[in-house]
Design a protein around this motif. Structure first.
Motif, PDB file in Angstrom:
ATOM      1  N   GLY A 137      13.659   6.245  -0.158  1.00 41.68           N
ATOM      2  CA  GLY A 137      13.937   6.835  -1.470  1.00 41.68           C
ATOM      3  C   GLY A 137      12.750   6.899  -2.401  1.00 41.68           C
ATOM      4  O   GLY A 137      12.907   7.182  -3.592  1.00 41.68           O
ATOM      5  N   MET A 138      11.538   6.652  -1.878  1.00 43.98           N
ATOM      6  CA  MET A 138      10.348   6.667  -2.734  1.00 43.98           C
ATOM      7  C   MET A 138       9.884   8.107  -2.931  1.00 43.98           C
ATOM      8  O   MET A 138       8.826   8.530  -2.445  1.00 43.98           O
ATOM      9  CB  MET A 138       9.248   5.815  -2.097  1.00 43.98           C
ATOM     10  CG  MET A 138       8.128   5.503  -3.061  1.00 43.98           C
ATOM     11  SD  MET A 138       7.109   4.188  -2.424  1.00 43.98           S
ATOM     12  CE  MET A 138       5.996   4.005  -3.826  1.00 43.98           C
ATOM     13  N   MET A 139      10.733   8.853  -3.638  1.00 42.06           N
ATOM     14  CA  MET A 139      10.524  10.295  -3.776  1.00 42.06           C
ATOM     15  C   MET A 139      11.230  10.754  -5.048  1.00 42.06           C
ATOM     16  O   MET A 139      12.243  10.182  -5.438  1.00 42.06           O
ATOM     17  CB  MET A 139      11.088  11.015  -2.536  1.00 42.06           C
ATOM     18  CG  MET A 139      10.952  12.520  -2.545  1.00 42.06           C
ATOM     19  SD  MET A 139      10.934  13.207  -0.860  1.00 42.06           S
ATOM     20  CE  MET A 139      12.538  12.704  -0.245  1.00 42.06           C
ATOM     21  N   TRP A 155       8.432   5.671   6.012  1.00 45.94           N
ATOM     22  CA  TRP A 155       9.540   4.737   5.840  1.00 45.94           C
ATOM     23  C   TRP A 155       9.835   4.548   4.356  1.00 45.94           C
ATOM     24  O   TRP A 155      10.989   4.517   3.935  1.00 45.94           O
ATOM     25  CB  TRP A 155       9.199   3.397   6.518  1.00 45.94           C
ATOM     26  CG  TRP A 155      10.260   2.359   6.378  1.00 45.94           C
ATOM     27  CD1 TRP A 155      11.529   2.377   6.914  1.00 45.94           C
ATOM     28  CD2 TRP A 155      10.161   1.134   5.646  1.00 45.94           C
ATOM     29  NE1 TRP A 155      12.208   1.240   6.551  1.00 45.94           N
ATOM     30  CE2 TRP A 155      11.392   0.458   5.779  1.00 45.94           C
ATOM     31  CE3 TRP A 155       9.132   0.536   4.886  1.00 45.94           C
ATOM     32  CZ2 TRP A 155      11.629  -0.778   5.183  1.00 45.94           C
ATOM     33  CZ3 TRP A 155       9.370  -0.695   4.310  1.00 45.94           C
ATOM     34  CH2 TRP A 155      10.606  -1.345   4.461  1.00 45.94           C
ATOM     35  N   HIS A 156       8.799   4.451   3.533  1.00 42.73           N
ATOM     36  CA  HIS A 156       9.000   4.367   2.092  1.00 42.73           C
ATOM     37  C   HIS A 156       9.709   5.619   1.573  1.00 42.73           C
ATOM     38  O   HIS A 156      10.653   5.546   0.795  1.00 42.73           O
ATOM     39  CB  HIS A 156       7.661   4.207   1.368  1.00 42.73           C
ATOM     40  CG  HIS A 156       6.970   2.900   1.611  1.00 42.73           C
ATOM     41  ND1 HIS A 156       5.695   2.632   1.184  1.00 42.73           N
ATOM     42  CD2 HIS A 156       7.397   1.778   2.244  1.00 42.73           C
ATOM     43  CE1 HIS A 156       5.356   1.401   1.538  1.00 42.73           C
ATOM     44  NE2 HIS A 156       6.362   0.868   2.197  1.00 42.73           N
ATOM     45  N   GLU A 157       9.228   6.772   2.017  1.00 43.74           N
ATOM     46  CA  GLU A 157       9.867   8.027   1.593  1.00 43.74           C
ATOM     47  C   GLU A 157      11.352   8.036   1.961  1.00 43.74           C
ATOM     48  O   GLU A 157      12.211   8.375   1.143  1.00 43.74           O
ATOM     49  CB  GLU A 157       9.153   9.218   2.260  1.00 43.74           C
ATOM     50  CG  GLU A 157       9.777  10.566   1.921  1.00 43.74           C
ATOM     51  CD  GLU A 157       9.172  11.709   2.730  1.00 43.74           C
ATOM     52  OE1 GLU A 157       8.004  11.585   3.169  1.00 43.74           O
ATOM     53  OE2 GLU A 157       9.852  12.724   2.915  1.00 43.74           O
ATOM     54  N   ALA A 216       0.852  -1.191   0.000  1.00 39.95           N
ATOM     55  CA  ALA A 216       0.000   0.000   0.000  1.00 39.95           C
ATOM     56  C   ALA A 216       0.891   1.246   0.000  1.00 39.95           C
ATOM     57  O   ALA A 216       1.932   1.282   0.661  1.00 39.95           O
ATOM     58  CB  ALA A 216      -0.899  -0.006   1.230  1.00 39.95           C
ATOM     59  N   HIS A 217       0.506   2.236  -0.769  1.00 37.31           N
ATOM     60  CA  HIS A 217       1.227   3.506  -0.820  1.00 37.31           C
ATOM     61  C   HIS A 217       0.223   4.651  -0.790  1.00 37.31           C
ATOM     62  O   HIS A 217      -0.980   4.449  -0.998  1.00 37.31           O
ATOM     63  CB  HIS A 217       2.030   3.638  -2.114  1.00 37.31           C
ATOM     64  CG  HIS A 217       3.160   2.660  -2.241  1.00 37.31           C
ATOM     65  ND1 HIS A 217       4.205   2.605  -1.356  1.00 37.31           N
ATOM     66  CD2 HIS A 217       3.405   1.693  -3.171  1.00 37.31           C
ATOM     67  CE1 HIS A 217       5.056   1.661  -1.727  1.00 37.31           C
ATOM     68  NE2 HIS A 217       4.591   1.079  -2.823  1.00 37.31           N
ATOM     69  N   ASN A 218       0.734   5.830  -0.560  1.00 42.07           N
ATOM     70  CA  ASN A 218      -0.043   6.999  -0.957  1.00 42.07           C
ATOM     71  C   ASN A 218       0.874   7.924  -1.722  1.00 42.07           C
ATOM     72  O   ASN A 218       2.060   7.629  -1.909  1.00 42.07           O
ATOM     73  CB  ASN A 218      -0.784   7.649   0.206  1.00 42.07           C
ATOM     74  CG  ASN A 218       0.114   8.283   1.241  1.00 42.07           C
ATOM     75  OD1 ASN A 218       1.324   8.445   1.031  1.00 42.07           O
ATOM     76  ND2 ASN A 218      -0.453   8.648   2.371  1.00 42.07           N
ATOM     77  N   PHE A 219       0.329   9.001  -2.256  1.00 37.59           N
ATOM     78  CA  PHE A 219       1.100   9.840  -3.176  1.00 37.59           C
ATOM     79  C   PHE A 219       0.813  11.295  -2.858  1.00 37.59           C
ATOM     80  O   PHE A 219      -0.344  11.727  -2.841  1.00 37.59           O
ATOM     81  CB  PHE A 219       0.701   9.523  -4.623  1.00 37.59           C
ATOM     82  CG  PHE A 219       1.666  10.056  -5.657  1.00 37.59           C
ATOM     83  CD1 PHE A 219       2.872   9.404  -5.900  1.00 37.59           C
ATOM     84  CD2 PHE A 219       1.367  11.188  -6.392  1.00 37.59           C
ATOM     85  CE1 PHE A 219       3.766   9.881  -6.860  1.00 37.59           C
ATOM     86  CE2 PHE A 219       2.254  11.682  -7.348  1.00 37.59           C
ATOM     87  CZ  PHE A 219       3.450  11.023  -7.592  1.00 37.59           C
ATOM     88  N   HIS A 264       6.093  12.237  -3.697  1.00 34.48           N
ATOM     89  CA  HIS A 264       6.600  11.055  -2.992  1.00 34.48           C
ATOM     90  C   HIS A 264       5.488  10.297  -2.299  1.00 34.48           C
ATOM     91  O   HIS A 264       4.361  10.794  -2.152  1.00 34.48           O
ATOM     92  CB  HIS A 264       7.663  11.464  -1.969  1.00 34.48           C
ATOM     93  CG  HIS A 264       7.200  12.424  -0.909  1.00 34.48           C
ATOM     94  ND1 HIS A 264       6.669  12.011   0.293  1.00 34.48           N
ATOM     95  CD2 HIS A 264       7.191  13.784  -0.866  1.00 34.48           C
ATOM     96  CE1 HIS A 264       6.372  13.071   1.023  1.00 34.48           C
ATOM     97  NE2 HIS A 264       6.662  14.164   0.344  1.00 34.48           N
ATOM     98  N   CYS A 265       5.837   9.092  -1.868  1.00 33.25           N
ATOM     99  CA  CYS A 265       4.951   8.337  -0.984  1.00 33.25           C
ATOM    100  C   CYS A 265       5.036   8.959   0.400  1.00 33.25           C
ATOM    101  O   CYS A 265       6.118   9.284   0.881  1.00 33.25           O
ATOM    102  CB  CYS A 265       5.354   6.870  -0.920  1.00 33.25           C
ATOM    103  SG  CYS A 265       4.278   5.908   0.174  1.00 33.25           S
ATOM    104  N   HIS A 266       3.877   9.127   1.070  1.00 37.07           N
ATOM    105  CA  HIS A 266       3.893   9.715   2.410  1.00 37.07           C
ATOM    106  C   HIS A 266       3.838   8.673   3.511  1.00 37.07           C
ATOM    107  O   HIS A 266       3.616   8.996   4.679  1.00 37.07           O
ATOM    108  CB  HIS A 266       2.785  10.749   2.580  1.00 37.07           C
ATOM    109  CG  HIS A 266       3.229  11.963   3.348  1.00 37.07           C
ATOM    110  ND1 HIS A 266       3.513  11.927   4.703  1.00 37.07           N
ATOM    111  CD2 HIS A 266       3.480  13.237   2.953  1.00 37.07           C
ATOM    112  CE1 HIS A 266       3.886  13.129   5.091  1.00 37.07           C
ATOM    113  NE2 HIS A 266       3.877  13.944   4.054  1.00 37.07           N
TER     114      HIS A 266
END
Ligand SMILES: [Cu+2]
Length: 509
Positions: A485-487, A480-482, A417-420, A475-477
């Motif tokens: 490097g999920m940005m 931990w994902h952010e 699951a992610h958000n953006f 980025h993903c909010h």
């Protein structure tokens, strides 16, 4: 006293009171613990109607930060600080905050005003102050490109040109955001406009901020040495609101507007009233809706805000709680990520003498300027990547014409699951999975939840603040994902987008 009542957090001569969850774990035995699967277990047992839970501590309300008008600007001062805070009774936790050891004061300014905010870093590590949801120049946005060294002061200044909304501020240091936000560095930034008649608007009285965070506190009081990471990040076992453990709010009006911020690093909340009564969504991330939308449940992923109005009937004794939901992951991943937990968040009762009123049928809907979309882009979310790439501070991923509007298709191609979240703008959700968006996503948004295998198509209007060398982030909010490097970064330019240093994920038409 019943056995259960002995679990309340009354002062005890034996030292700190026992943590509720420990006692219940004991009572339920090993079998229940095994079946429940660890992380989410403790909090699942904190049902609002569980015997022994007090929900008796008056809800704290973050103070409004004083400002002074200097040369036509509203000037605020924030100090990033660290300290120790009793997040649960009798347990001292290392925390961080603004103008205090935990959380931050509420900033408030009016549409059209110029603001200037001095942020001093009294921490021993670098930090930043990001104005989440604000439309402003990239150089004022408070990302890692505006890092504040220990003892240094950074000043942000801009004119507020967007409509009334519930925004927030938090640090954005690359790789350290989860740590600083989950320790408590978060506060609200409210933008005011002409108050709509009938909509509750007295801060802390009938217009009440709720900053919801999950924290991890072990039985006996220590923070765990090694927090367990789930597919979406670290999930806490205890929920606090405005820093208040088991909070209680006494309504003095029949209508109460709740400005809810999910300030958690990863945990999503599926909010409902314990009475199952309908409540009304009146505002999303970017401002008010055209009319109240009746809902019985509302999913809020990290960084999202919702303004809801609840009706508090006479003799009310109800609980705002979070109930199971589907994050779209495997059953096991949903469980460890807390999606099957049920727990109370805020107890609400009604005072004897109340002011009664009626919710207006129409609201002054937020309006952000948009143009016809000129460019389509496609962003694919991996486990911790966007279009297969990790964040690189010196790489510009997307170059956008200042003042233009684009269509962005966000596709979660991973099993997580992610958000953006897109900085510097408020967007419209055209579709989710090709269909009309969920009611919670039908207003202006800056952050949207996207389940595995799902898509969201957005209309994104970009501001006229061209600055080819200072990027904004998307980025993903899930923090931990952010931090993993999920940005990625975009710049606004007055030149042709073809002048891009690097393109990433463009679909040229
Ligand atoms: Cu994510």
């Amino acid at each position: 006293m019943s056995t259960a009542a002995s679990n309340t957090h009354e002062p005890s001569a034996e030292g700190p009171p026992p943590i509720q969850i420990k006692r219940r774990t004991f009572l339920l035995g090993i079998g229940a613990l095994g079946a429940a699967g660890g992380i989410g277990y403790w909090i699942r047992e904190r049902q609002p109607d569980s015997p022994g839970l007090s929900f008796a501590t008056p809800l704290r309300v973050p103070p409004l930060l004083d400002s002074e008008m200097i040369d036509g600007e509203r000037v605020f001062r924030l100090n990033a600080q660290a300290g120790a805070t009793e997040l649960v009774p009798g347990v001292s936790s290392a925390t961080m905050g603004f103008n205090g050891a935990h959380l931050g004061p509420t900033l408030r300014a009016a549409h059209g005003e110029k603001v200037r905010i001095h942020v001093t870093n009294e921490l021993t590590v670098p930090t930043t102050a990001h104005w989440h949801g604000m439309v402003l120049p990239a150089s004022q946005d408070g990302t890692a490109h505006q890092s504040i060294s220990p003892t240094a002061t950074w000043t942000a200044a801009w004119q507020i040109e967007q409509p009334a909304a519930t925004l927030w501020y938090h640090p954005h240091p690359h790789g350290q955001t989860e740590l600083q936000v989950s320790r408590g560095m978060a506060g609200l930034f409210l933008i005011d406009d002409e108050a709509p008649p009938g909509l509750p608007a007295e801060y802390g009285v009938d217009d009440v901020p709720l900053i919801i965070q999950d924290v991890t506190v072990q039985s006996g009081g220590q923070r765990p040495g090694t927090p367990t990471t789930t597919p979406i990040g670290r999930i806490g076992n205890t929920v606090i609101v405005n820093g208040t453990y088991e909070p209680h709010f006494v309504a003095s009006t029949s209508l109460v507007r709740l400005r809810i911020l999910n300030a958690s690093a990863a945990r999503c909340y599926n909010l409902e009233l314990s009475t199952r009564d309908v409540f009304h969504l009146v505002g999303t991330d970017g401002g008010l809706l055209p009319a109240p939308v009746p809902l019985s449940q509302l999913l809020l992923s990290p960084a999202e805000r919702a303004e809801v109005v609840i009706t508090v009937p006479p003799d009310a004794d109800l609980v705002l709680r979070s109930v199971p939901h589907d994050l779209g992951m495997s059953r096991g991943d949903n469980v460890t990520s807390g999606a099957e937990d049920t727990f109370g968040i805020l107890r609400i009762t009604r005072a004897n003498d109340v002011t009664t009123s009626e919710l207006p049928a129409r609201l002054p809907a937020a309006a952000h300027p948009t143009r016809a979309a000129a460019v389509d882009r496609h962003f694919m979310l991996g486990d911790t990547t966007i279009n297969g790439k990790s964040m690189d501070m010196v790489r510009i991923d997307t170059v956008i014409a200042a003042g233009s509007t684009e269509t962005w298709l966000i596709e979660n191609t991973s099993r997580r699951a992610h958000n953006f979240h897109i900085h510097g703008t408020q967007f419209i959700v055209n579709t989710e999975n090709g269909e009309s968006p969920a009611p919670r996503n039908r207003g202006w948004k800056d952050t949207i939840f996207i389940a595995p295998g799902s898509t969201a198509e957005l209309t994104v209007p970009f501001s006229a603040y061209a600055d080819p060398t200072t990027p904004y982030m998307y980025h993903c909010h899930m923090l931990w994902h952010e931090d993993q490097g999920m940005m990625a970064q975009y710049v606004l330019t007055n030149g042709k987008p073809a002048a891009a240093p690097l393109h990433n994920g463009d679909m040229h038409h």
